[in-house]
Structures are given as C-alpha cells and as structure tokens.
Design an enzyme around this catalytic site. Sequence first.
Site, PDB file in Angstrom:
ATOM      1  CG  ASP A   1      -1.876   1.174   1.225  1.00 41.05           C
ATOM      2  OD1 ASP A   1      -2.573   1.346   0.215  1.00 41.05           O
ATOM      3  OD2 ASP A   1      -1.919   1.918   2.214  1.00 41.05           O
TER       4      ASP A   1
ATOM      5  CD  GLU B   1      -5.209   0.886  -2.848  1.00 41.94           C
ATOM      6  OE1 GLU B   1      -6.319   0.866  -2.325  1.00 41.94           O
ATOM      7  OE2 GLU B   1      -4.407   1.814  -2.680  1.00 41.94           O
TER       8      GLU B   1
ATOM      9  CG  ASP C   1      -1.051   3.310   5.332  1.00 40.74           C
ATOM     10  OD1 ASP C   1      -2.217   3.613   4.987  1.00 40.74           O
ATOM     11  OD2 ASP C   1      -0.179   4.151   5.607  1.00 40.74           O
TER      12      ASP C   1
END
Length: 360
Positions: free
Chosen positions: A182, A266, A347
């Site tokens: 992340d 992501e 996170d």
Amino acid sequence: MINTFKYRIYPNRSAQKAVDQTLFLCRILYNAALDERNDSYKLENKSLNYYDQANSLSFLKENNPCFKEVHSQVLQDVLKRLDKAYQAFFRRIKTGETPGFPRFQSAKRYNSFTYPQGGYSIVGNKLSLSKIGAVRIFLHRPIEGKIKTCTIVRKNDKYYACFSCEVEPKEMPLTGKAVGIDVGIKEFCVTSGGEMFESPKTYRKTERKLKQLQRSVSRKKKGSKNRKKAVKQLSKQHEKVANQRKDIAFKTAKYLFWNYDLIAHEDLQIKNMVKNHHLAKSISDAGWGIFFNILESKANTNAGKQLIAVDPKNTSQMCSKCDEIVPKKLSVRIHKCPHCGLEIDRDWNAAINILHRAIA
Ligand SMILES: [Zn+2]
C-alpha cells in the site's frame, strides 16, 4: 539488456571549452538539418532521410572547417537523433495522435552528444575523448557489461559521461512468496507483512526554499544576471529532489522483488488522486509514478516475477481479518475492527487486503 551507467566527469578548462563548443556545433547542425528537411519537403515535396543528410556531412565540413573539430561519428549521431524525432513523429501520426512537429533546439535543451561506436576509452581515472582530450572521471561504481555508446551530458554546469552497456540480465531468485503493498501518505509504502518504507519528505522540507527561489526568480528582471543565477539555483534544487525520489523508488523496488515473486498493488489512477488537494503533495512527493514504472520493468525482465494491480475499492476500509467495512477518515491511522477486534496500522491492513485480492 541495455543498462546506463552515469558518472561525473571533471574536464579542465580547455576540455570544457571543447565540450561546450561541440554541444554548440551539434545543435547548429541539428537545427540546420531540421531546416533542410522542412525546406526540402516544402519546396520540392521530397522527404530527406538520414542517409541523404549524412552523405552531405563531408561537404559541410569542407565549407565550415569548424565542424572538423567534432568527431565524425558524433556528427552522424546528431543526424540520427533528428531522424529518430521524425520517425517518432510519423509513428504517432499513424496511431492517430496529434504529436508536435520536431522542433528547433535551444541551447538550454540541447545538452548532450554521443559517441555511438568509438572515439573514447577509459584508462584509470581518465576518460579519453576524441577531439576533446582526456578528462578526469569519477567511477563511483564499476561499469558492467559491454559498452555500446558514450554520451557526454552538461547539466547545471556539471558534466557527466553516460555509458550505455549491454549486460546479462541478473536473474532475481525465486522465493515463492507474494506480497501486497500500500503506497501511503505517512510511509512511502507498507507491505502486507508489515514492513514499512519511509517516505522521502525532502520535497516538503525544501518546499519553503523552493518557493523562496521561485518568488525570487519572478521578482527579478527578465534577462538580468541575478535572475539567471536564481533560475540556476532553482533548477539545482529540483534536480536534487528528483534524484532522491528516484533513489528510494529503486531501492524499494529492488528489495521487494528480491524477497517476493508476486507484488500486488492498488490500481491507482494517480492523476485522479492528484486532483485531491490534500493528497497531492504526498503523491508527487513519493514519486509513485516512477516507482510503479520501475516495478513494472523489473517484473517484465525477470522470469517468474509478477506485478498485479487490483481494484482499490475499500482496501483501507475493509477489515483484512473478517471483511467487515469499518469506515474511517484519512486522519485515522489505526484500523480498529468492532466486529473481530483486529487492531493494526491502517496501511498495513490495506496491504493485506490488496494481497488477498491479487491471490483471489
Ligand atoms: Zn474484523
């Protein structure tokens, strides 16, 4: 695989003069050759190619002896660069884009020349350049592979030699492990294993100085000596920050692929996120664009290594243990699940969700 190795060089006064003169002449040639192509097309409806122009180099030297002071392959390379610019232009037209036409180069933009084959050699701490002389080179790391070309670059009054080398790709070991990452605000990135990589906060730290420099540039009279000086300081500062960003991106990417075979992240539309005012600084700060490019190229060049982008929806809201949606503002740094009791860094929780999605 082609790798570039860049080293600082320290030309003495006469060599520096020769490098500057070579840059000047290469730029003159580039612009003249561009002009010639344009004229030929407009007046005779004829497209010149690289060979047409390379064949007239000896004629050019006869009439302008100053060009004899430049290594002949360096001159040929100037014409190759122009040819490449044209080819890229036409390629983009073919694919339906509207590219800018190859343009004339200013002294500021034209800052390098290339020895495409020979004309240079390294002996000890000296780089010997044909038509320029021997210059001191600082080999801060060894050159690997077979040198294909040597490019001399002038940037912010410093000089560099860049060697493009053919190297055997180093295979990274397979580990059989997967990881989710992340990219964050607080840290540069956090992994599903809980590893944290510090974010380079250099941009924010030097922001005041950058802003000062920017203001100082705009306050100074255009064309004045003081303005030029301020512009130079500003561009040096930008360069420093960009280098630091690149450095951490490279180090982190290398670490990750040495330790994991699959990296999930992501699918961030960085551009969209940059629109969000609060996130903007941190995103440009961390240089994620560069980071993902590096990860991608490592995945492409190493067999068995994989990069997967997953749907970013709710990765930070969802509990990684029980899938409960736990809404939280950006300022809340801890994920605390009322359903299963999981309490971990926000996170870190997101990184685990990202990994789960990639594996599913
Ligand atoms: Zn939970």
